[in-house]
Design a protein around this motif. Structure first.
Motif, PDB file in Angstrom:
ATOM      1  N   ARG A 109       0.620  -1.005   0.040  1.00 54.48           N
ATOM      2  CA  ARG A 109       0.006   0.099   0.300  1.00 54.48           C
ATOM      3  C   ARG A 109       0.963   0.835  -0.322  1.00 54.48           C
ATOM      4  N   ALA A 234     -12.578  -2.462  -5.559  1.00 51.81           N
ATOM      5  CA  ALA A 234     -11.676  -2.880  -6.156  1.00 51.81           C
ATOM      6  C   ALA A 234     -11.142  -1.656  -6.631  1.00 51.81           C
ATOM      7  N   GLY A 235     -11.823  -0.524  -6.892  1.00 53.49           N
ATOM      8  CA  GLY A 235     -11.168   0.923  -6.929  1.00 53.49           C
ATOM      9  C   GLY A 235     -10.398   1.304  -5.674  1.00 53.49           C
ATOM     10  N   LEU A 237      -8.693  -0.556  -3.981  1.00 50.76           N
ATOM     11  CA  LEU A 237      -7.905  -1.477  -3.691  1.00 50.76           C
ATOM     12  C   LEU A 237      -6.431  -1.162  -4.515  1.00 50.76           C
ATOM     13  N   ALA A 238      -7.245  -0.966  -5.880  1.00 54.50           N
ATOM     14  CA  ALA A 238      -5.791  -0.531  -6.825  1.00 54.50           C
ATOM     15  C   ALA A 238      -5.218   1.119  -6.811  1.00 54.50           C
ATOM     16  N   PHE A 239      -6.460   1.805  -6.094  1.00 56.61           N
ATOM     17  CA  PHE A 239      -5.731   2.926  -6.267  1.00 56.61           C
ATOM     18  C   PHE A 239      -4.294   3.075  -4.900  1.00 56.61           C
ATOM     19  N   ARG A 241      -2.686   1.326  -4.128  1.00 57.91           N
ATOM     20  CA  ARG A 241      -1.523   0.191  -4.262  1.00 57.91           C
ATOM     21  C   ARG A 241      -0.544   1.340  -6.109  1.00 57.91           C
ATOM     22  N   ALA A 243      -2.067   1.640  -9.235  1.00 63.42           N
ATOM     23  CA  ALA A 243      -2.692   1.340  -9.681  1.00 63.42           C
ATOM     24  C   ALA A 243      -2.798   2.486 -11.158  1.00 63.42           C
ATOM     25  N   SER A 244      -2.525   2.394 -12.732  1.00 64.35           N
ATOM     26  CA  SER A 244      -3.541   3.192 -12.977  1.00 64.35           C
ATOM     27  C   SER A 244      -4.540   4.344 -13.200  1.00 64.35           C
ATOM     28  N   LEU A 247      -7.459   2.805 -14.901  1.00 64.65           N
ATOM     29  CA  LEU A 247      -7.895   1.342 -13.850  1.00 64.65           C
ATOM     30  C   LEU A 247      -9.442   2.289 -13.043  1.00 64.65           C
ATOM     31  N   VAL A 248      -8.411   2.421 -11.782  1.00 62.19           N
ATOM     32  CA  VAL A 248      -9.122   2.383 -10.860  1.00 62.19           C
ATOM     33  C   VAL A 248     -10.775   3.870 -11.508  1.00 62.19           C
ATOM     34  N   MET A 251     -13.706   1.705 -12.895  1.00 61.43           N
ATOM     35  CA  MET A 251     -14.233   0.981 -11.435  1.00 61.43           C
ATOM     36  C   MET A 251     -15.378   1.863 -10.799  1.00 61.43           C
TER      37      MET A 251
END
Length: 350
Positions: A109, A234-235, A237-239, A241, A243-244, A247-248, A251
């Protein structure tokens, strides 16, 4: 590699304190003198330790006028920076070591400061933000009007509501009122722009209210609630870490932008009841995204400043969600939650 390069600048008389702090958070650090009576320390820190290092630096040196710290992503290091349960750094030897579950969720994270930095620029109401929201809603409205799913997805990639939505969940988790207030205002203004943009499309172009892409935004059922909860979790979680953001954004936007645009389209075309149903879907989705987002931030070990405040806000969102779900169940039970019921209110007796 999940590590950060942290550079710290301090006057020489505070170096002993800094070295004691770094020993608790980093195994590799080095010192060099810089002009102006400053000393520069560079250290390699595991990503999961960055949060607590920055917090301790702020507690000890925030009052020092010449203190500054910078965090950079580290792509590689030799020898590799590895961590096991046996070699991990524990800030307090009297505390029990983190569980495998805590270690698993928090190891990749981003720190709170990095999360702030990622969304800070999107929390302000600027001309570019308003234009992006408007264009995103228009694209979504045109895509739904024509029944073209790919166009609707394209509108979601723009993701103008990502920043304020993530900001609300983050503010609730860490208990930062100013961040939550700014995010809520920005989201409210953006949502209004999206509805108005959809309304312009509904006024300017002929609308078939039975098109599936539009019609699906007027009915709320259990699957929509599950989708919104999954999108929020999911948004976040990706944000968190790194992520692009595109992509977020997809979601989060899948639950927010299309219902807003559909509400505007239906209202502009004269189908007020259908527009109200789309706004109801948006309200359910927004609450679900925040509930799931706060829960996911907590699962990943984001440290609340006040557990009472954070748990209170989460409980409030949960109560609102229960009320909305009760309304949804009542509408379905009374026959108002189906498209057939909406048809009765459409002009022309469709």
């Amino acid at each position: 590699m999940s590590a950060r390069l942290v550079q710290i600048y301090l006057p020489e008389h505070r170096i002993a304190e800094l070295e004691a702090i770094l020993a608790r958070h980093s195994r590799r650090f080095w010192r060099e003198s810089v002009p102006g009576g400053q000393e520069k320390f560079s250290c390699i820190v595991q990503q999961r330790y960055t949060e607590r290092l920055l917090e301790e630096l702020d507690q000890n040196f925030a009052g020092e006028p010449s203190f500054s710290a910078y965090v950079q992503r580290l792509e590689a290091a030799l020898p590799p920076v590895e961590e096991t349960a046996e070699t991990e750094l524990r800030i307090d030897p009297d505390l029990p070591p983190p569980t495998k579950l805590e270690r698993f969720f928090s190891r990749d994270r981003l720190s709170t400061d990095e999360l702030y930095d990622d969304i800070e620029g999107s929390l302000h109401v600027t001309p570019s933000y308003l234009l992006t929201v408007t264009l995103s809603a228009i694209i979504a409205a045109l895509g739904m009007r024509a029944g073209q799913t790919a166009v609707v997805i394209g509108a979601m990639i723009i993701a103008p509501l990502l920043g304020p939505t993530m900001g609300m969940a983050l503010a609730a988790t860490v208990g930062k009122r100013s961040l939550g207030r700014e995010a809520a205002i920005t989201l409210a203004i953006g949502s209004t722009c999206a509805v108005v943009a959809g309304g312009i499309v509904g006024l300017a172009l002929p609308i078939d209210p039975l098109v599936s892409e539009l019609r699906s935004r007027t009915i709320v059922n259990a699957a929509d609630v599950a989708l919104a909860l999954a999108c929020g979790a999911a948004g976040v979680l990706a944000f968190s870490r790194g992520a692009s953001l595109a992509l977020v954004g997809v979601m989060i936007a899948v639950a927010l932008v299309p219902p807003l645009a559909a509400a505007g389209v239906y209202t502009g075309a004269g189908f007020a009841a259908a527009g109200g149903n789309a706004l109801f879907l948006f309200a359910v989705n927004l609450v679900c995204v925040n509930v799931a987002g706060i829960a996911m931030f907590l699962v990943q070990g984001l440290p609340p400043k006040s557990w009472r405040m954070t748990s209170g806000i989460l409980a409030l969102w949960a109560v609102i969600l229960v009320l909305l779900l009760s309304m949804m169940a009542g509408r379905i039970f009374l026959g108002f939650g189906s498209w057939e019921a909406v048809l009765e209110y459409l002009p022309g007796g469709i």
